[in-house]
Scaffold this motif. Sequence first.
Motif, PDB file in Angstrom:
ATOM      1  N   UNK A  85       0.841  -1.207   0.000  1.00  0.00           N
ATOM      2  CA  UNK A  85       0.000   0.000   0.000  1.00  0.00           C
ATOM      3  C   UNK A  85       0.872   1.250   0.000  1.00  0.00           C
ATOM      4  N   UNK A  86       1.916   1.251   0.829  1.00  0.00           N
ATOM      5  CA  UNK A  86       2.822   2.397   0.871  1.00  0.00           C
ATOM      6  C   UNK A  86       3.525   2.591  -0.470  1.00  0.00           C
ATOM      7  N   UNK A  87       3.849   1.494  -1.146  1.00  0.00           N
ATOM      8  CA  UNK A  87       4.480   1.593  -2.465  1.00  0.00           C
ATOM      9  C   UNK A  87       3.535   2.264  -3.454  1.00  0.00           C
ATOM     10  N   UNK A  88       2.249   1.907  -3.378  1.00  0.00           N
ATOM     11  CA  UNK A  88       1.265   2.527  -4.266  1.00  0.00           C
ATOM     12  C   UNK A  88       1.143   4.014  -3.966  1.00  0.00           C
ATOM     13  N   UNK A  89       1.134   4.367  -2.674  1.00  0.00           N
ATOM     14  CA  UNK A  89       1.038   5.778  -2.287  1.00  0.00           C
ATOM     15  C   UNK A  89       2.254   6.552  -2.788  1.00  0.00           C
ATOM     16  N   UNK A  90       3.432   5.981  -2.610  1.00  0.00           N
ATOM     17  CA  UNK A  90       4.644   6.634  -3.071  1.00  0.00           C
ATOM     18  C   UNK A  90       4.629   6.820  -4.581  1.00  0.00           C
ATOM     19  N   UNK A  91       4.145   5.818  -5.308  1.00  0.00           N
ATOM     20  CA  UNK A  91       4.063   5.924  -6.761  1.00  0.00           C
ATOM     21  C   UNK A  91       3.121   7.051  -7.173  1.00  0.00           C
ATOM     22  N   UNK A  92       1.990   7.177  -6.469  1.00  0.00           N
ATOM     23  CA  UNK A  92       1.052   8.264  -6.763  1.00  0.00           C
ATOM     24  C   UNK A  92       1.711   9.619  -6.512  1.00  0.00           C
TER      25      UNK A  92
END
Length: 429
Positions: A85-92
């Motif tokens: 989830x944090x990876x997705x947030x960072x990508x956004x």
Amino acid sequence: MTAAAAERTARPCPECGARMPVDARFTVWCAACEWNVDPVRAAEGEPPGLLERRRRELARRHGERLLREVADGVPLKARRDVASVLAQVLAVLVHGVTVTLVVLGAWCLVAGWGTPLPVLGLLLLCVAWPLRPRFGEAPDDVPLLRRDDAPALFALVDEVAEAAGTRGVDLIAVDDEFNASVCAYGLRGHRLLTIGLPLWEVLTPPQRTALLGHELGHFANGDTRHGRLTWTAEQSLEAWWYFLAPTPRPDAWTVVAVNVITFLPWLLVQGLRLLLDQLTLRAGQRGEYLADRVSAEVGGREGAIGVIDRHLVADSVLTALARERNRTALRTSRAAGAPDPADGLWDRLVAHVGSVPEHEFDRLRRAGTRRGHTVDATHPPTHLRRHCLTLGPAGPARIVVDTAREARIADELADARRKVARRVLGARY
């Protein structure tokens, strides 16, 4: 070399005195005490670079933890953990920076007309352009197969995809790498399967089916590292890193004007790259195990294990191809009517791999266990993947390719095989 011939050429181990089979083409080692089991590691030492060693250590830890979960009966399934989830947030957030640059640049152009702001707007848009998400495109330098070109191969891919719980691919590329991969390309997310002929040719039909199962399993399991959001964010961060990287051997003016100013932003981008890599590492490890499970389901356990074992002799395969290329380069010309060296290349490669003795595979497996061999730093250690496949009951392969079907696929690949063979050999004859 046969077992009888190996016994006749055996010699005693200098450490324990046990008999060691001798094959001049491969490393001589002792199975009893493991003397000389990994001479390359002994000569080279640890992998260079703190980052690479850290990634391999994390890959080993995550791989061992997941293997323990499987051994304890914990169901291995795709799931979104906190890191994913944090990876997705960072990508956004990474893409959000690019969007912000575009919006600010457009606003400066529109609202600041008649002032110096449009110059700033153009600058912001010029910066945003190379940082835009890259969705990739189909390769144009290798043979490409579409459904009309290879109906039997696409039918097999579709069957494997259905068994894996996903859809098939839109395009198949054939190249000269000892590898296979899948990816999505273009705005519409077309799927591309890339088959490296040096790997494909040395596999048996069940192993080829297992290979397809592994690659398509990445789509089926929602592997974070194969997701378009994080993948495009990695490309954007790489572009940032490239543009901000310090200038090598700078003069005094460059040090002040460029390197000093860009050093902290470059360091921040490097940290974000490492953070995104670490956040997706565990999910990537789980994705590899899940893809291996799909591989075993469609191609059978032995087929899946065979694919992993074939990767152990990748260096030997590449060396054999290099010898073929050098031998061809030494020929100044080819006499009229003489056979084309490319015609028999793959048969000679298959014969070479078939001649690798079992004691060499055994050595490579033991050496891999010692050094934590992986396909790359993002994969679990190969010996852990192999061990995971041996856990639990072995069911029959869901997809079996008969001789007639294999012949049709071979016919469809014939033109690509010839083109890639000529590319491997340099096509200078």
